[in-house]
Design a protein around this motif. Structure first.
Motif, PDB file in Angstrom:
ATOM      1  N   LYS A  68       0.950  -0.485  -0.135  1.00  0.00           N
ATOM      2  CA  LYS A  68      -0.024  -0.029   0.362  1.00  0.00           C
ATOM      3  C   LYS A  68       1.007   0.935   0.039  1.00  0.00           C
ATOM      4  CE  LYS A  68      -2.805  -2.421   3.348  1.00  0.00           C
ATOM      5  NZ  LYS A  68      -2.113  -3.964   2.107  1.00  0.00           N
ATOM      6  N   LEU A  69       1.736   1.127   0.787  1.00  0.00           N
ATOM      7  CA  LEU A  69       2.931   2.588   1.064  1.00  0.00           C
ATOM      8  C   LEU A  69       3.420   2.819  -0.300  1.00  0.00           C
ATOM      9  CD1 LEU A  69       3.819   4.378   3.298  1.00  0.00           C
ATOM     10  CD2 LEU A  69       5.450   2.522   3.848  1.00  0.00           C
ATOM     11  N   ALA A  70       4.348   1.905  -0.785  1.00  0.00           N
ATOM     12  CA  ALA A  70       4.607   2.482  -1.899  1.00  0.00           C
ATOM     13  C   ALA A  70       5.362   3.328  -3.323  1.00  0.00           C
ATOM     14  CB  ALA A  70       5.567   0.818  -2.221  1.00  0.00           C
ATOM     15  N   PRO A  71       3.055   2.613  -3.030  1.00  0.00           N
ATOM     16  CA  PRO A  71       2.191   3.207  -4.717  1.00  0.00           C
ATOM     17  C   PRO A  71       1.357   4.405  -3.993  1.00  0.00           C
ATOM     18  CG  PRO A  71       1.203   1.322  -4.259  1.00  0.00           C
ATOM     19  CD  PRO A  71       2.789   0.798  -3.169  1.00  0.00           C
ATOM     20  N   GLY A  72       1.080   3.982  -3.210  1.00  0.00           N
ATOM     21  CA  GLY A  72       0.288   5.162  -2.691  1.00  0.00           C
ATOM     22  C   GLY A  72       0.901   6.915  -2.501  1.00  0.00           C
ATOM     23  N   LEU A  73       2.704   6.533  -1.600  1.00  0.00           N
ATOM     24  CA  LEU A  73       3.917   7.934  -1.582  1.00  0.00           C
ATOM     25  C   LEU A  73       4.146   7.993  -2.713  1.00  0.00           C
ATOM     26  CD1 LEU A  73       6.056   6.250   1.253  1.00  0.00           C
ATOM     27  CD2 LEU A  73       4.544   7.781   1.514  1.00  0.00           C
ATOM     28  N   ALA A  74       4.427   6.979  -4.274  1.00  0.00           N
ATOM     29  CA  ALA A  74       4.038   7.560  -5.602  1.00  0.00           C
ATOM     30  C   ALA A  74       3.665   8.460  -5.498  1.00  0.00           C
ATOM     31  CB  ALA A  74       4.662   6.316  -6.288  1.00  0.00           C
ATOM     32  N   ALA A  75       2.419   7.971  -5.143  1.00  0.00           N
ATOM     33  CA  ALA A  75       1.162   9.360  -5.721  1.00  0.00           C
ATOM     34  C   ALA A  75       1.334  10.507  -5.496  1.00  0.00           C
ATOM     35  CB  ALA A  75      -0.081   8.235  -5.978  1.00  0.00           C
ATOM     36  N   PHE A 127       3.717   9.877   7.396  1.00  0.00           N
ATOM     37  CA  PHE A 127       3.576   7.924   7.961  1.00  0.00           C
ATOM     38  C   PHE A 127       3.646   8.946   9.241  1.00  0.00           C
ATOM     39  CE2 PHE A 127       5.378   4.401   8.737  1.00  0.00           C
ATOM     40  CZ  PHE A 127       4.284   3.620   8.110  1.00  0.00           C
ATOM     41  N   ASN A 128       2.235   8.501   9.742  1.00  0.00           N
ATOM     42  CA  ASN A 128       2.339   8.433  11.003  1.00  0.00           C
ATOM     43  C   ASN A 128       1.766   6.552  11.367  1.00  0.00           C
ATOM     44  OD1 ASN A 128       1.733  11.342  11.531  1.00  0.00           O
ATOM     45  ND2 ASN A 128       0.492  10.901   9.361  1.00  0.00           N
ATOM     46  N   VAL A 129       1.334   6.349  12.921  1.00  0.00           N
ATOM     47  CA  VAL A 129       1.449   4.759  13.453  1.00  0.00           C
ATOM     48  C   VAL A 129       1.011   5.269  14.509  1.00  0.00           C
ATOM     49  CG1 VAL A 129       2.122   2.747  13.565  1.00  0.00           C
ATOM     50  CG2 VAL A 129       3.805   3.695  12.139  1.00  0.00           C
ATOM     51  N   VAL A 130      -0.505   4.786  14.494  1.00  0.00           N
ATOM     52  CA  VAL A 130      -1.178   4.217  15.630  1.00  0.00           C
ATOM     53  C   VAL A 130      -1.659   3.003  15.943  1.00  0.00           C
ATOM     54  CG1 VAL A 130      -3.308   4.687  16.776  1.00  0.00           C
ATOM     55  CG2 VAL A 130      -2.680   6.883  15.358  1.00  0.00           C
ATOM     56  N   THR A 131      -0.449   2.502  17.067  1.00  0.00           N
ATOM     57  CA  THR A 131      -1.250   1.156  17.400  1.00  0.00           C
ATOM     58  C   THR A 131      -2.191   0.534  18.699  1.00  0.00           C
ATOM     59  OG1 THR A 131       0.916   1.326  19.418  1.00  0.00           O
ATOM     60  CG2 THR A 131       1.498   0.631  17.064  1.00  0.00           C
ATOM     61  N   GLY A 132      -2.792  -0.017  18.440  1.00  0.00           N
ATOM     62  CA  GLY A 132      -3.231  -0.505  19.864  1.00  0.00           C
ATOM     63  C   GLY A 132      -4.370  -1.690  19.029  1.00  0.00           C
ATOM     64  N   GLN A 133      -5.797  -1.488  19.486  1.00  0.00           N
ATOM     65  CA  GLN A 133      -6.542  -2.705  19.494  1.00  0.00           C
ATOM     66  C   GLN A 133      -7.409  -2.597  18.631  1.00  0.00           C
ATOM     67  OE1 GLN A 133      -6.585  -5.259  21.592  1.00  0.00           O
ATOM     68  NE2 GLN A 133      -5.149  -4.297  22.917  1.00  0.00           N
ATOM     69  N   GLY A 134      -7.891  -3.462  18.173  1.00  0.00           N
ATOM     70  CA  GLY A 134      -9.133  -3.534  17.029  1.00  0.00           C
ATOM     71  C   GLY A 134     -10.008  -2.408  17.337  1.00  0.00           C
ATOM     72  N   THR A 135     -10.208  -1.705  17.797  1.00  0.00           N
ATOM     73  CA  THR A 135     -11.507  -0.728  17.744  1.00  0.00           C
ATOM     74  C   THR A 135     -10.569   0.689  16.884  1.00  0.00           C
ATOM     75  OG1 THR A 135     -10.686   0.144  19.667  1.00  0.00           O
ATOM     76  CG2 THR A 135     -12.444  -1.660  19.524  1.00  0.00           C
ATOM     77  N   LEU A 136      -9.733   0.948  17.311  1.00  0.00           N
ATOM     78  CA  LEU A 136      -8.698   1.722  16.653  1.00  0.00           C
ATOM     79  C   LEU A 136      -9.021   2.355  15.382  1.00  0.00           C
ATOM     80  CD1 LEU A 136      -5.620   2.417  18.800  1.00  0.00           C
ATOM     81  CD2 LEU A 136      -7.798   3.797  18.535  1.00  0.00           C
ATOM     82  N   GLY A 137      -9.098   0.857  14.559  1.00  0.00           N
ATOM     83  CA  GLY A 137      -9.362   0.130  13.025  1.00  0.00           C
ATOM     84  C   GLY A 137     -10.757   1.193  13.046  1.00  0.00           C
ATOM     85  N   ALA A 138     -11.547   0.536  13.459  1.00  0.00           N
ATOM     86  CA  ALA A 138     -13.093   1.179  13.353  1.00  0.00           C
ATOM     87  C   ALA A 138     -12.989   2.791  13.310  1.00  0.00           C
ATOM     88  CB  ALA A 138     -13.637   0.454  14.096  1.00  0.00           C
ATOM     89  N   ALA A 139     -12.289   3.322  13.723  1.00  0.00           N
ATOM     90  CA  ALA A 139     -12.362   5.051  14.139  1.00  0.00           C
ATOM     91  C   ALA A 139     -11.499   5.452  13.016  1.00  0.00           C
ATOM     92  CB  ALA A 139     -11.667   5.114  15.738  1.00  0.00           C
ATOM     93  N   LEU A 140     -10.241   4.949  12.255  1.00  0.00           N
ATOM     94  CA  LEU A 140      -9.760   4.930  11.474  1.00  0.00           C
ATOM     95  C   LEU A 140     -10.794   4.966  10.080  1.00  0.00           C
ATOM     96  CD1 LEU A 140      -7.124   5.981  10.333  1.00  0.00           C
ATOM     97  CD2 LEU A 140      -6.402   3.746   9.816  1.00  0.00           C
ATOM     98  N   VAL A 141     -11.157   4.063   9.705  1.00  0.00           N
ATOM     99  CA  VAL A 141     -12.589   3.799   8.868  1.00  0.00           C
ATOM    100  C   VAL A 141     -13.471   4.778   8.553  1.00  0.00           C
ATOM    101  CG1 VAL A 141     -13.769   2.956   7.619  1.00  0.00           C
ATOM    102  CG2 VAL A 141     -11.697   1.472   8.918  1.00  0.00           C
ATOM    103  N   LYS A 142     -13.836   5.235   9.963  1.00  0.00           N
ATOM    104  CA  LYS A 142     -14.839   6.385   9.854  1.00  0.00           C
ATOM    105  C   LYS A 142     -14.896   7.501   9.787  1.00  0.00           C
ATOM    106  CE  LYS A 142     -16.055   6.174  15.168  1.00  0.00           C
ATOM    107  NZ  LYS A 142     -16.807   5.246  16.013  1.00  0.00           N
ATOM    108  N   HIS A 143     -13.017   7.804  10.278  1.00  0.00           N
ATOM    109  CA  HIS A 143     -12.789   9.256  10.657  1.00  0.00           C
ATOM    110  C   HIS A 143     -13.538   9.979   8.896  1.00  0.00           C
ATOM    111  CE1 HIS A 143     -10.595  12.528  11.480  1.00  0.00           C
ATOM    112  NE2 HIS A 143     -10.703  12.036  12.808  1.00  0.00           N
TER     113      HIS A 143
END
Length: 496
Positions: free
Chosen positions: A169-176, A209-225
């Motif tokens: 994901k990262l390599a093409p996304g950064l290139a774009a 490039f930012n990294v937030v680690t934690g439980q699966g609920t954080l993924g849900a928060a990221l998706v709906k942001h």
């Protein structure tokens, strides 16, 4: 397995990575080595407020920061520098992933030594991403298109190959020209945090490039942001469906690389030694914990017994043990929930009538979450073991009669990620490959990917493609620009 927190090697401590800085977190979680059972790292257990801060940083970098002002050639130079740093540190990053998910060091080292090629490939593509001049149907207009970055990407990555699947994901996304907020799996977050350190060394602007680690609920928060323009996810199909539904509330673009139940099809004219080796590599490589695992082995009935005998004999010889040992051929399952899931599927298969040819049990003598490599015969394609993704070292062997029967069985699944055809008839190889509903088909090979070749699935195996030219298009928008050439007044009530 008992988890040890009082002894063992020194424990590494990590912070969140937001806006180019290490950010302490009040809550933490432990990372345990699935082979030794020892706690080896302490990582942040982030909160939704950390997602907010990371998205804001990525938004600033994209909208107004130095990243947005770089030329495509300058972006490519930074991406190439990052590739050089990863190549230099491949051994360190490989050991980290072995500690996190128990995969073989030799496999992880090969993977991390190959990852720089993704950065180099897309670094070169950064300033080749061009639009078109569109022939106009009007003499007074010049029309062209631009490909522009989609914006801030929320990437959610799995535990089986966290580094490689992030770089997809990262390599093409950064290139774009996109910026990223990454939420890695809570089981394997450390390599992503380590990669973040190398962004600073490569010279990337803060917030890219930012990294937030934690439980699966954080993924849900990221998706709906609302600050996220695109979600890129690799993981289970059920989770992918929830992500797509949540992202749709903001019309956030998604690319989803999901599960598989991939058929490995062996015809009677195949070289059975080569096919047996391919079948074993396809399911027992990486302890079967790959989305493309060849978990269904379809064998033509006339050679079924002979091939099964060869596979069972070789499977019984697979060396389980310490992932850091060069002699080890298969490591443990990556975490305790997955271990129990795999064992439950084996029990279900036996209850449904499958015959256990070998394996089927754990290996308490080795410690860790070891499942002996398992081969099941007498499997029919309507059994749960043939229809549901196990994500472990379990091979289901299914008979077929002829080419039509093989294609029917192979396509009789809700998945469509990968498939393979083993035959010495080149006409049949291509003919069957064209009819299989799968995003990748190998002929006389298995489990090969390349930075230059699109990867993704049909049906419930996902949306979009990773790798190759197709991948960078997933991270761009097309803008059409009309230029009026005469400068003369026009009828305001007439279109065009």
């Amino acid at each position: 397995m008992d988890k040890k927190v009082s002894d063992g090697p020194p424990v590494a401590h990590y912070d969140l990575h937001i806006d180019g800085r290490d950010v302490p977190c009040d809550r933490v979680m432990d990372s345990f080595n699935p082979y030794t059972g020892e706690r080896w790292a302490v990582v942040p257990d982030g909160q939704e407020s950390d997602i907010d801060a990371a998205v804001a940083a990525a938004r600033r970098a994209f909208d107004e920061g130095p990243w947005s002002k770089l030329t495509a050639t300058q972006r490519g130079a930074l991406i190439r520098k990052l590739g050089d740093i990863v190549a230099r540190d491949a051994e360190i990053l490989a050991r980290i992933e072995c500690n996190d998910n128990g995969k073989l060091y030799r496999e992880m080292l090969g993977q991390w030594r190959y990852i720089p090629e993704y950065f180099y490939y897309f670094a070169g593509m950064a300033d080749k991403l061009q639009g078109d001049v569109v022939p106009s149907d009007r003499t007074n207009f010049f029309i062209y298109t631009r490909r522009e970055p989609v914006g801030v990407v929320g990437a959610i990555t799995p535990w089986n190959s966290p580094g490689l699947l992030l770089v997809f994901k990262l390599a093409p996304g950064l290139a774009a020209g996109c910026t990223f907020v990454v939420k890695p799996s809570e089981h394997t977050p450390v390599s992503t945090l380590e990669l973040a350190k190398r962004f600073k060394e490569a010279g990337f602007p803060d917030g890219v490039f930012n990294v937030v680690t934690g439980q699966g609920t954080l993924g849900a928060a990221l998706v709906k942001h609302p600050g996220i323009d695109k979600v890129a996810f690799t993981g289970a199909t059920a989770t992918g469906k929830r992500i797509a539904a949540s992202a749709a509330q903001n019309l956030t673009r998604v690319s989803l690389e999901l599960g598989g139940k991939s058929p490995n099809i062996v015809f009677a004219d195949a070289d059975l030694d080569v096919a047996a080796n391919g079948a074993i590599a396809g399911i027992f490589g990486a302890t079967g914990q790959t989305c493309m695992a060849g978990s269904r082995l379809l064998v033509q009935d006339s050679v079924h017994d002979e091939l099964l005998e060869r596979i069972v004999a070789r499977t019984k010889e697979i060396r389980l043990g310490n992932p850091m040992d060069e002699a080890t051929e298969m490591g443990p399952v990556a975490n305790e929930p997955q271990y129990h899931k795999v064992m439950e599927y084996i029990d279900v298969a036996k209850a449904d009538g499958a015959k256990l040819c070998c394996g089927g049990i754990g290996d308490p003598d080795l410690g860790g979450f070891f499942v002996q490599p398992t081969v099941l015969s007498n499997v029919t394609n309507d059994m749960r073991i043939a229809q549901e993704e196990v994500f472990g070292p379990v091979l289901s062997v299914i008979k077929f009669s002829d080419e039509e029967d093989a294609i029917r069985i192979a396509n009789d699944t809700r998945f469509g990620l990968a498939a393979a055809v083993w035959t010495q008839n080149i006409h049949r190889g291509h003919r069957v490959a064209h009819r299989l509903r799968a995003g990748t088909v190998w002929i006389n090979a298995y489990r090969v990917v390349s930075f230059a070749t699109p990867f993704g699935g049909f049906k419930e195996s996902g949306l979009g493609r990773e790798n190759g030219v197709d991948a960078i298009r997933e991270y761009t928008e097309t803008k059409s620009v009309y230029v009026e050439l005469t400068g003369e007044p026009r009828d305001p009530f007439k279109l065009g």
